[in-house]
Design a protein around this motif. Structure first.
Motif, PDB file in Angstrom:
ATOM      1  N   MET A  83       4.017  -5.551  21.998  1.00 21.37           N
ATOM      2  CA  MET A  83       4.736  -6.360  21.011  1.00 21.37           C
ATOM      3  C   MET A  83       5.055  -5.534  19.768  1.00 21.37           C
ATOM      4  SD  MET A  83       2.642  -9.976  21.252  1.00 21.37           S
ATOM      5  CE  MET A  83       3.841 -10.851  20.239  1.00 21.37           C
ATOM      6  N   GLU A  84       6.124  -5.917  19.079  1.00 23.32           N
ATOM      7  CA  GLU A  84       6.541  -5.185  17.894  1.00 23.32           C
ATOM      8  C   GLU A  84       5.642  -5.502  16.702  1.00 23.32           C
ATOM      9  OE1 GLU A  84      10.457  -4.658  14.983  1.00 23.32           O
ATOM     10  OE2 GLU A  84      10.458  -6.161  16.598  1.00 23.32           O
ATOM     11  N   GLU A  85       5.113  -4.470  16.079  1.00 27.39           N
ATOM     12  CA  GLU A  85       4.253  -4.640  14.921  1.00 27.39           C
ATOM     13  C   GLU A  85       5.113  -4.856  13.674  1.00 27.39           C
ATOM     14  OE1 GLU A  85       0.191  -2.465  13.715  1.00 27.39           O
ATOM     15  OE2 GLU A  85       1.963  -1.195  13.491  1.00 27.39           O
ATOM     16  N   ILE A  86       4.889  -5.973  12.986  1.00 27.01           N
ATOM     17  CA  ILE A  86       5.686  -6.331  11.817  1.00 27.01           C
ATOM     18  C   ILE A  86       4.968  -5.979  10.518  1.00 27.01           C
ATOM     19  CG2 ILE A  86       6.772  -8.240  10.566  1.00 27.01           C
ATOM     20  CD1 ILE A  86       8.207  -7.420  13.136  1.00 27.01           C
ATOM     21  N   ILE A  87       3.676  -6.248  10.449  1.00 22.54           N
ATOM     22  CA  ILE A  87       2.870  -5.922   9.272  1.00 22.54           C
ATOM     23  C   ILE A  87       1.714  -5.036   9.706  1.00 22.54           C
ATOM     24  CG2 ILE A  87       1.448  -6.832   7.385  1.00 22.54           C
ATOM     25  CD1 ILE A  87       2.964  -9.480   7.670  1.00 22.54           C
ATOM     26  N   LYS A  88       1.527  -3.944   8.993  1.00 26.89           N
ATOM     27  CA  LYS A  88       0.404  -3.053   9.270  1.00 26.89           C
ATOM     28  C   LYS A  88      -0.286  -2.688   7.970  1.00 26.89           C
ATOM     29  CE  LYS A  88      -0.923   1.187  11.719  1.00 26.89           C
ATOM     30  NZ  LYS A  88      -0.438   2.326  12.552  1.00 26.89           N
ATOM     31  N   VAL A  89      -1.587  -2.897   7.935  1.00 26.80           N
ATOM     32  CA  VAL A  89      -2.395  -2.595   6.754  1.00 26.80           C
ATOM     33  C   VAL A  89      -3.535  -1.687   7.180  1.00 26.80           C
ATOM     34  CG1 VAL A  89      -3.857  -3.564   4.940  1.00 26.80           C
ATOM     35  CG2 VAL A  89      -1.823  -4.817   5.697  1.00 26.80           C
ATOM     36  N   GLU A  90      -3.685  -0.568   6.477  1.00 28.37           N
ATOM     37  CA  GLU A  90      -4.734   0.390   6.802  1.00 28.37           C
ATOM     38  C   GLU A  90      -5.561   0.723   5.570  1.00 28.37           C
ATOM     39  OE1 GLU A  90      -2.998   3.208  10.275  1.00 28.37           O
ATOM     40  OE2 GLU A  90      -1.998   3.447   8.330  1.00 28.37           O
ATOM     41  N   LYS A  91      -6.858   0.428   5.636  1.00 27.03           N
ATOM     42  CA  LYS A  91      -7.826   0.794   4.602  1.00 27.03           C
ATOM     43  C   LYS A  91      -7.385   0.371   3.193  1.00 27.03           C
ATOM     44  CE  LYS A  91      -9.691   4.663   7.282  1.00 27.03           C
ATOM     45  NZ  LYS A  91      -9.999   6.123   7.296  1.00 27.03           N
ATOM     46  N   LEU A  92      -6.841  -0.828   3.086  1.00 30.75           N
ATOM     47  CA  LEU A  92      -6.373  -1.340   1.791  1.00 30.75           C
ATOM     48  C   LEU A  92      -7.560  -1.651   0.885  1.00 30.75           C
ATOM     49  CD1 LEU A  92      -4.002  -2.434   0.038  1.00 30.75           C
ATOM     50  CD2 LEU A  92      -4.425  -4.660   1.094  1.00 30.75           C
ATOM     51  N   THR A  93      -7.547  -1.082  -0.302  1.00 32.88           N
ATOM     52  CA  THR A  93      -8.619  -1.308  -1.271  1.00 32.88           C
ATOM     53  C   THR A  93      -8.018  -1.560  -2.654  1.00 32.88           C
ATOM     54  OG1 THR A  93     -10.209   0.076  -0.069  1.00 32.88           O
ATOM     55  CG2 THR A  93     -10.636  -0.304  -2.402  1.00 32.88           C
ATOM     56  N   LYS A  94      -8.522  -2.598  -3.310  1.00 31.48           N
ATOM     57  CA  LYS A  94      -8.090  -2.910  -4.669  1.00 31.48           C
ATOM     58  C   LYS A  94      -9.305  -3.311  -5.488  1.00 31.48           C
ATOM     59  CE  LYS A  94      -5.366  -3.903  -8.145  1.00 31.48           C
ATOM     60  NZ  LYS A  94      -4.668  -2.845  -8.891  1.00 31.48           N
ATOM     61  N   THR A  95      -9.510  -2.667  -6.614  1.00 35.64           N
ATOM     62  CA  THR A  95     -10.651  -2.970  -7.470  1.00 35.64           C
ATOM     63  C   THR A  95     -10.192  -3.428  -8.844  1.00 35.64           C
ATOM     64  OG1 THR A  95     -10.810  -0.677  -8.250  1.00 35.64           O
ATOM     65  CG2 THR A  95     -12.101  -1.268  -6.303  1.00 35.64           C
ATOM     66  N   TYR A  96     -11.043  -4.238  -9.478  1.00 41.37           N
ATOM     67  CA  TYR A  96     -10.863  -4.641 -10.865  1.00 41.37           C
ATOM     68  C   TYR A  96     -12.144  -4.254 -11.595  1.00 41.37           C
ATOM     69  CZ  TYR A  96      -6.980  -7.458  -9.123  1.00 41.37           C
ATOM     70  OH  TYR A  96      -5.812  -7.879  -8.533  1.00 41.37           O
ATOM     71  N   GLY A  97     -12.078  -3.164 -12.327  1.00 42.04           N
ATOM     72  CA  GLY A  97     -13.288  -2.663 -12.961  1.00 42.04           C
ATOM     73  C   GLY A  97     -14.255  -2.171 -11.900  1.00 42.04           C
TER      74      GLY A  97
END
Length: 244
Positions: free
Chosen positions: A1-15
């Motif tokens: 199947m066709e991949e539409i969204i791909k997220v790899e090692k997403l990191t977001k910090t606040y302080g």
């Protein structure tokens, strides 16, 4: 199947706090994926980073093969977004709001068609201020689908809707999914998740505690229902009663 969204090692910090930590996910065309978790678990931050409206500290994201942060103008025509909180001009008429939204895109669906599908065609000539909370919620979904997007982001899809309206929304989205629409959503209604979603990611304090098919979430827990399994994953001391 066709991949539409791909997220790899997403990191977001606040302080010193990690809102999202090393998230990985993949969403294929014509499927629905839900981000689940308590308020503050990182769902909204993750969606904002995936959309490119918030910059992640690290990791890679692609939507329809594009970098959301660098290619926002290109993706604008292909992506629909519905937020739980919307600040519409209260005096604007529903049909005017649809026309203003449609003017932002090169091609759109017929507003009347979508308004009818979501059960609010009779409000076409009504000011937004006269709509109930549930009607405003359905209107926000209509506006997200107006540009006939390839992928739509839905935040707390049916908050404020009664049972009948909620099921009608599920039915319409299921039909659109069968036609190839890809859905990334958040929800606190496990019945909604079971009705619409193919895969889920459960977050707890920014960490992924489960990722996979809905049935596997139940199978890999000591519970018999998704709602109980969800509580088990998000509270490992176990407040869910597996016998219910």
């Amino acid at each position: 199947m066709e991949e539409i969204i791909k997220v790899e090692k997403l990191t977001k910090t606040y302080g010193s706090r990690k809102a999202v930590s090393n998230m990985n996910l993949s969403v294929n065309r014509g499927t629905a994926f839900a981000l689940l978790g308590e308020n503050g678990a990182g769902k909204s931050t993750a969606i904002e980073c995936i959309l490119g409206t918030k910059r992640a500290d690290s990791g890679n994201v692609s939507v329809l093969g594009y970098d959301p942060a660098a290619d926002r103008k290109t993706l604008f025509e292909k992506v629909g977004v519905q937020f739980q909180e919307n600040n519409y001009q209260e005096k604007i008429i529903v049909t005017e709001l649809c026309e203003v939204t449609a003017s932002l895109y090169r091609k759109t669906a017929e507003p009347e068609y979508l308004l009818e599908k979501f059960g609010i065609l009779d409000k076409l000539k009504s000011p937004v201020e006269e709509l109930s909370g549930g009607q405003k919620q359905r209107l926000s979904v209509v506006l997200a689908l107006l540009p006939e997007p390839e992928v739509v982001f839905l935040d707390e899809l049916t908050t404020g809707l009664d049972t009948k309206a909620r099921r009608a929304v599920w039915k319409t989205l299921s039909e659109l999914k069968e036609k190839g629409l890809t859905i990334l959503m958040t929800s606190h209604f496990m019945e909604e998740v079971e009705a619409l979603c193919d895969e889920i990611c459960i977050l707890k304090q920014g960490e992924t505690v489960f990722y996979g098919a809905v049935d596997d979430a139940i199978r890999n827990s000591p519970c018999n229902k998704l709602e109980d399994a969800y509580l088990w994953y998000t509270d490992m001391e176990g407040t869910a009663d597996e016998n219910f």
